[in-house]
Structures are given as structure tokens and as C-alpha cells.
Design a protein around this motif. Sequence first.
Motif, PDB file in Angstrom:
ATOM      1  N   LEU A 272      -9.973   2.236   1.080  1.00  0.00           N
ATOM      2  CA  LEU A 272      -9.227   1.748  -0.079  1.00  0.00           C
ATOM      3  C   LEU A 272      -8.057   0.865   0.357  1.00  0.00           C
ATOM      4  O   LEU A 272      -7.727  -0.102  -0.324  1.00  0.00           O
ATOM      5  N   GLU A 273      -7.446   1.200   1.500  1.00  0.00           N
ATOM      6  CA  GLU A 273      -6.359   0.350   1.998  1.00  0.00           C
ATOM      7  C   GLU A 273      -6.869  -1.077   2.177  1.00  0.00           C
ATOM      8  O   GLU A 273      -6.213  -2.041   1.802  1.00  0.00           O
TER       9      GLU A 273
ATOM     10  N   ARG B 108      -4.157  -1.597  -8.034  1.00  0.00           N
ATOM     11  CA  ARG B 108      -4.537  -0.183  -8.008  1.00  0.00           C
ATOM     12  C   ARG B 108      -5.010   0.272  -9.373  1.00  0.00           C
ATOM     13  O   ARG B 108      -5.971   1.021  -9.497  1.00  0.00           O
TER      14      ARG B 108
ATOM     15  N   THR C 136     -12.675   0.245   8.965  1.00  0.00           N
ATOM     16  CA  THR C 136     -13.401   1.205   8.125  1.00  0.00           C
ATOM     17  C   THR C 136     -14.072   0.435   6.992  1.00  0.00           C
ATOM     18  O   THR C 136     -13.431   0.120   6.002  1.00  0.00           O
TER      19      THR C 136
ATOM     20  N   ARG D  14      -0.130   4.401  -9.391  1.00  0.00           N
ATOM     21  CA  ARG D  14       0.422   3.103  -9.004  1.00  0.00           C
ATOM     22  C   ARG D  14       1.690   3.270  -8.190  1.00  0.00           C
ATOM     23  O   ARG D  14       2.102   2.342  -7.496  1.00  0.00           O
ATOM     24  N   ARG D  15       2.327   4.419  -8.320  1.00  0.00           N
ATOM     25  CA  ARG D  15       3.628   4.584  -7.675  1.00  0.00           C
ATOM     26  C   ARG D  15       3.567   5.329  -6.355  1.00  0.00           C
ATOM     27  O   ARG D  15       4.561   5.393  -5.638  1.00  0.00           O
ATOM     28  N   ARG D  16       2.435   5.901  -6.009  1.00  0.00           N
ATOM     29  CA  ARG D  16       2.462   6.714  -4.788  1.00  0.00           C
ATOM     30  C   ARG D  16       1.855   5.966  -3.596  1.00  0.00           C
ATOM     31  O   ARG D  16       1.131   4.991  -3.774  1.00  0.00           O
ATOM     32  N   ASP D  17       2.171   6.457  -2.401  1.00  0.00           N
ATOM     33  CA  ASP D  17       1.565   5.909  -1.187  1.00  0.00           C
ATOM     34  C   ASP D  17       0.098   6.305  -1.146  1.00  0.00           C
ATOM     35  O   ASP D  17      -0.276   7.377  -1.620  1.00  0.00           O
ATOM     36  N   LEU D  18      -0.738   5.458  -0.576  1.00  0.00           N
ATOM     37  CA  LEU D  18      -2.135   5.860  -0.375  1.00  0.00           C
ATOM     38  C   LEU D  18      -2.167   6.963   0.679  1.00  0.00           C
ATOM     39  O   LEU D  18      -1.407   6.938   1.630  1.00  0.00           O
TER      40      LEU D  18
ATOM     41  N   LEU E 156       0.842  -1.200   0.000  1.00  0.00           N
ATOM     42  CA  LEU E 156       0.000   0.000   0.000  1.00  0.00           C
ATOM     43  C   LEU E 156       0.874   1.246   0.000  1.00  0.00           C
ATOM     44  O   LEU E 156       0.521   2.270  -0.563  1.00  0.00           O
ATOM     45  N   HIS E 157       2.015   1.135   0.655  1.00  0.00           N
ATOM     46  CA  HIS E 157       3.009   2.194   0.597  1.00  0.00           C
ATOM     47  C   HIS E 157       4.267   1.595  -0.026  1.00  0.00           C
ATOM     48  O   HIS E 157       4.475   0.385   0.016  1.00  0.00           O
TER      49      HIS E 157
ATOM     50  N   TRP F 148       5.409  -4.925  -3.521  1.00  0.00           N
ATOM     51  CA  TRP F 148       5.092  -3.692  -4.232  1.00  0.00           C
ATOM     52  C   TRP F 148       4.751  -3.934  -5.700  1.00  0.00           C
ATOM     53  O   TRP F 148       3.753  -3.422  -6.204  1.00  0.00           O
TER      54      TRP F 148
ATOM     55  N   LEU G 224      -7.554  -2.635  -1.266  1.00  0.00           N
ATOM     56  CA  LEU G 224      -6.363  -3.011  -2.029  1.00  0.00           C
ATOM     57  C   LEU G 224      -5.543  -4.081  -1.324  1.00  0.00           C
ATOM     58  O   LEU G 224      -4.563  -4.575  -1.881  1.00  0.00           O
TER      59      LEU G 224
ATOM     60  N   GLY H 132      -9.863   5.565   4.213  1.00  0.00           N
ATOM     61  CA  GLY H 132      -9.062   4.403   4.610  1.00  0.00           C
ATOM     62  C   GLY H 132      -9.635   3.096   4.082  1.00  0.00           C
ATOM     63  O   GLY H 132      -9.006   2.053   4.209  1.00  0.00           O
TER      64      GLY H 132
END
Lengths: 311, 529
Positions: B374-375, B384, A87, B522-526, A53-54, A69, B378, B372
Motif C-alpha cells: 500500500l505504501e 487514501r 513489494t 486518512r490521519r494515521r500512519d500506514l 505516508l506518515h 500530507w 499510495l 507494504g
Amino acid sequence: MTGILQTIGLTKRYGATLALDHLDLDIARGEVYGFLGPNGAGKTTTIRLLLGLHRATAGTALIAGHDAWSEPVAAHRQTAYVASEPTLWPSLTGAETLEYLANLRGSCDRAYRDQLITRFDFDPAKKVRALSKGNRQKIQLIAAFATRAEILILDEPTSGLDPLMEAAFRTTVTEARAREQTVFLSSHVLSEVELLCDRIGILRTGKLIDQGTLAQLRHLTARTVEVTFADSPGPLENLRDIEGVEIAAVNDRHLELQIRGDMGLLLQALSRLPVKTLDSREPSLEEIFLVHYRGNGAVADPAVGAHNGSS
Amino acid sequence: MNGLYVMVRRQLRVNRTVLIVMAALITVNDIVQVTAYQSVFPDAATRAATLASFTSNAALRALYGYPYDIGNPTGWLSWRSLGFFVMIMAIWGAFITVGALRGEEDAGRGELALSQPQSRSVWFAAALIAVTIETITIGAVNVAGLAAFCVTKGLMTVVDCLEVSLELMLAALLFAAVGAVASQLIGTTRGARIAATGVLAVAFFIRTAADAGSGIGWLRWVTPLGWFEELHPPSAPSPVALLAIAGTGTVLILMARRMLAVRDIGLGLLPESDSRAPRRFLLGAPWQAALRGDLPPLTMWVLGSLFYTLLLGSLTKTVLDLVKSNSAFSNLFTRSFDLNAFIAASFSIVQVIVTLLAVTMIVGARSEEASGRLEFLLAQPLSRAHWLLSRTALAAGAAFVLALISAVALWVGAAVAGQDLAFGSLIEAGLNCIPLIVVTVGASVAVLAFAPRAVGFLYAPVAIAYLWDALGTAIKAPTWSLNLSPFHVLAAIPAQNFAFLPAAILTAIGLGLVVVGVSAYRRRDLVTA
């Protein structure tokens, strides 16, 4: 052997903050791994990186051989996740949420799901909006365990659950272990970790400061010795001089000591005092935990302190 | 008092984006209307002759309200534009009030605020004070804008500007009171907003009937929208209407306050069932679940557009008859006014609605991430790119379907009124929305990828692009600057032939932005809220 869940030098920076610093984990198939740490230690960051996710600043995380990733979908086919904050979608009912999650995954052990609904005493007809935090947490737990996924990543899964439900959770984890599922359990409930986990890692300020089985962690931590005296023992200077001994508390006829290493010298010294009772016990996980957390400098260096454990 | 101050400030902070958009939208629109009127009717003599016929037209009265003083720029503004913007202000006032009251309870923050040494009435007052401050801000910006562009040219007086703004502000405040009552009755934010919108819809239908029918003008006094109409600047506001607005607003606020004092926090006064048998439709994929969640608001979008386009369609015949009887009138809408020009002009409103819907759908995707959820989503076997592309397709699809529904409704409305329109040309106008939708969705996805917290600001460029098309055309701005607006570069179908090049360029830009946005996403943090 290479573990089913692995991190190699996993590092994450958020701007100037180093949230996770070179984390190396290697968790074997069928292992229940407890992940401990104070608030803000980097536990949730680790989980976000494990789930892709990160994005890690450096290092890699591998889930069943898939890069967390770059191959998240393949990794998540093997994984079920319980978030610490439930949530969910407020307008769906519990049953609808479970259905949606099963559809997203494409598979679900429906018979086991029904069994879990009964075990967790969950009413699936209620809308999520009307559920308490504990009840929303139950939805996540039921959905995750019903997937029968190879790997379960659980982020403080029992937050909000009552003691009866915590027991139901322990039963469910035990069943998962019996099925050779791997459990990554991030938790604050030390009794739960003590009871369930094969191995424990302790994280502080983004670093894994210790890791091992409970027995191995105990080895590093002081034993507690409690002594009561028949008479006032007089000055205790000769006890203080023994290497590895610290006097934790003393009053009139009661003494509490912390000792690292051999007890021989201590027993010799005590034999010269009017000892009435002597009690020695291993440190609880809570004590181990507190020793590691206080950050008073008495913490093992990660490179030295980390054990290889059972993997 | 410090608690009150803190709570008011928090609400002002929460709503600042939409406040800026609203103030800009209304002010620019008002300036455009008055400026355009002046350029079409430079002298009073032409006005009187041309505009007299408006009063006798029932369909026009239904759409815009009763035309009182349309020989005067302020009267024109009040008729042509205020009727619509009074409703926008009403919705805005109701929505932000519901957000500040029921929305806070829904999010659990109401309990937190009320567990502090703060009384319910102070908490309630904070929400209403914030709405009032925001309403006055919009009014002040509008007065300043009109004063700068219209008073200086002698088109309006300062009193006219104040009256126009007063009408808008009163609409927001009265419906803020409606929102406050709805927040007490209904236990969910969405439910309370739908209820407040329902009240407005009923008020609108009654107003329409009152204005269109003959001999039932009294009916105007039954609906709040009728009271606003009775203010009709530039004449001095009717004291009876002012009294009705102030009295109703006060009663509603007192009612809401009383209800808040006696009810359980977190629940509405109207009983609602928490349980139901599972409804398993639209749960197969994230875009389905999103569509399912959006069904109630999407229904409102469709009903609103249907009503508007049916009404416009039914107007075609009367408007054309008017034009035949008076050629000067045609200048009002476009240079060469005919049936096709009227349809094209009507359809430009559909274009804006459709574009705003596309933005709203991407804002919905962003809120999935911000909350939150989406976390959690995913963490399932779902990529994503798949999630974002499916939400993008849903946004574009919903907008496109709305464009087609509107096109068909326009045709049906005209057919009912006895005017034959070429069905194909309307479908072509609907299809012509595609480049606009694609570029809007593309820009929204790019913003979502690079500046997720700015997605809510996207309404502003849409409104500005549309208004620039109108204002720029009215003030005869240079072509290159007009071409900056996607609304301007596309052909006005059916008045013009389909223009391939701009459509292709816009579509290509939109698709390019989608590709760039998705790959960056696709490349960034949520990012949660």
C-alpha cells in the motif's frame, strides 16, 4: 529561490523515539540530491513523510509547492517513487505490473519504457513471484523513470542490482538530470552518490549533520598525507605538536597523517626529515561518511556545519 | 529439540486468532444445537415419531448426511451439525498447515529456517505438531463447553462429548495431512489451499451421492467425509472408519515428508510456468486489481454458496411435505413453520456467508497495507480515502452480489424441485442483506482505521452475533439482549415483512462507521505487519 522539494523543521516521533529531528531541506529543480545515513538514521522516515505516508509530528514537507500530507495526490502527480523493498503483486507479470502502475498514474512514456526494459535487460513476461530481488527492483525503476515525473524519490534504488545494472541506473539518472528532473537519492552506495549527486546531505540519528557539495564536505574533513622515509625519521613529536595534525599510522619508514587546515607548518617540519615520497589526497566520500558516522564527537554541529550548497 | 520448540511456538502464535474464533464458534454452535433440540423435543416419545421420516428423505440426507441416532441429542448434534463442522475443521486444518509449510516458503522464511541447523523433517514436524496442538485445543474447549452446558443437564454423557470432539479433531488432522501433500505439490500458498479445498469438494460430492442414493451406501467408504459419518456418535466409533482415517492420514504425511526431502525449497513438485503473455484485464484501478487477485477465492465463495442454496431450494418441497404430514416437525425450525419460514431460515445462513465474505474482503485490504504494497500504491497519485472507499465498495459489492446470486439460486433450486416461490420475495431477502453488509463493512473499516492489526479478529463478532441470535432465541433470552445481534433485528424475509426501522438504523450506523473510519484512516500512519 524556493526548491521543488522542501522540508521545514520536519520532525517525526514514534512514541518515545525521535526518528527525525527538525529536518530542513531545500532541493532545487534539476538537482540530484544524495541522502546518506547509517541504518536507522531516519532516511526512510524522511521519504515516508515526503510521500505523505506518515504524518509529521511537526514541520512541513512541500513537493512542487504541494503539502506532502494534505495534498498527496497533487504532490504525487509530480513524483515517482522507488521503494527500497520491492513489494509488488506476486501473481502479476512484469508487464502487467508496469501496465497497472501506468494506469494508476494515468500517463507513461511508453517508448522510453520499452527502451528502459531493454537497457535493464528485463524480461516482462515473468511473474513477479518468480523474480529475484534485483529483477523486482528493475520493475520499480522502469516504472518510475518511464513516468518522466518532475521529481524522483529513490530509496536505495540499486539494492539487489548487479554492477552492470548499476551502470544502467547511472545512465538513467544522468538522462533524468539532463531533462531537468529532480532526483532525491537515498543510498548506501557511496561511489554512486559521489558520481551522481550535485549535493549531499548526511543524516545521523534523525538529524541532518552535514550538507553540501562534495567539495564543501571535503573542506571540512581532513586530508590524508602519506609519507615514506629514506631512513628512520626518529621521534615525531614536533609533527604531533602542529595544530590540526593527527598521526593516523606509523611504522618504521612509513607515516600516515590526517590534517585539517593549512599544510604550511607540516611541510616545514617534514622538510627537516629524510622524506623519500610524499603523497597527499582529498578524503573520499567514504572517509567523509565514516568521520560523520563514527559518532566520536568530532561531528560538526548541524547549524554550523551545514552549507547552503548549490541551491 | 530447541529448534523444534521455537518453530512450534511460532506457528501457534501465528494462528492464535483463528484458533480462538474456531474454538468459540464450534463450541457455541454445539451447545446451541443440543439446547435447541432439548427445548423442541422435551421427551423421547415425540422424537421417535417425528424424526423417523427424516431417514427416508433423500434431499435431507444429501444435505446433512445419514441420520443415524437423531432420537438422541448427541445423535442429533452429530447429524444436524457435525457434517457441516467437519468440513469447516477440514478446511481450517488444511489451510493452517499449508500456511505453515507452503506459506512460509512463499514468504521466504522457509529458506531462512532451513538455512539454520534444522533439518527439513524437523521443520515439517514443527508445522504438524502445531496443527495437532491447535486441534486438540479446539477439541478440549468443545468437550469442556458441552460438559458444562449439556452433561450437567443430563443431555449428553462425557463419552458423547469426547466422541463428538474426536470426529471434529480427526477431520482437521486428516485434512492437515492433505494440506501437507498439497504444499509439496504446488508452488503457491493459494494454489495449495485451492487444491486442498478441491479434494474436500470432491469428497463432499461423493458423500452426498452416497447418502442420497439408495443401494450405494458402500460409496461412503470411498470418501473421507463418509468415514467421519461412520463415526456417528453416540454409537461407538467404527473401528474400520478409524483405521481408514488413521491409515490415510499416516500415508499422506509420509508421502509429504518424502516429497519434501527430495524437492527444491520454494518450488512445488508440479511444474508451473513462470512466464505468460500479459493479461491486461482489471488493471485500471486498485479495486480492479484487488478483484482480479481475488477472483479464484471469490469463485470458490460463489460456487459454495450456489451449491448450498440450490440444494436448500430443492429441499423446499420435500420439507413442506414432511411438515404437512407431521406438525411437530415444524417446531424444529421456527414457531410457525411454513414455506416462508423455511426460506427465511435458509436465507439466514446466506446472511452469515455474505457477512463473512465482506469481512474477508476488508481483511484483504488490510493485507495490502501489512505487506507494504500500500505504501507503494499510495506513492502514486491516489488518495487514501479513494483507495479505502473503493475497497469498501468492492467488499460491499461482492457481498451483495453473492446475496443476490444465492437468492436466485434458492429460487431456481425450488423451481427445479417443482415448488413455486415468489421470485420477488427472494430478491427482497437479498436486498435485506444490505443493512447487514453495510454495518459489517462499516465496523471493519473502523477497526482497520483504529486498530489495523485487529482486523483478523472481526470474524469472531460476526460468528458470535449469528450464534447469539440462534442460542438466545433457543434459551428465550431477553429481547433487548437478542436485539444486540444485527442478525436478530432484521426482518426474517419472507416470513416477516420488511422492517424499515432496524434496516435504516443498521445502515445509518454502518455508513457512519465508514465515514468515521475513512476520516481516521486518512490521519494515521500506514502500519506494516
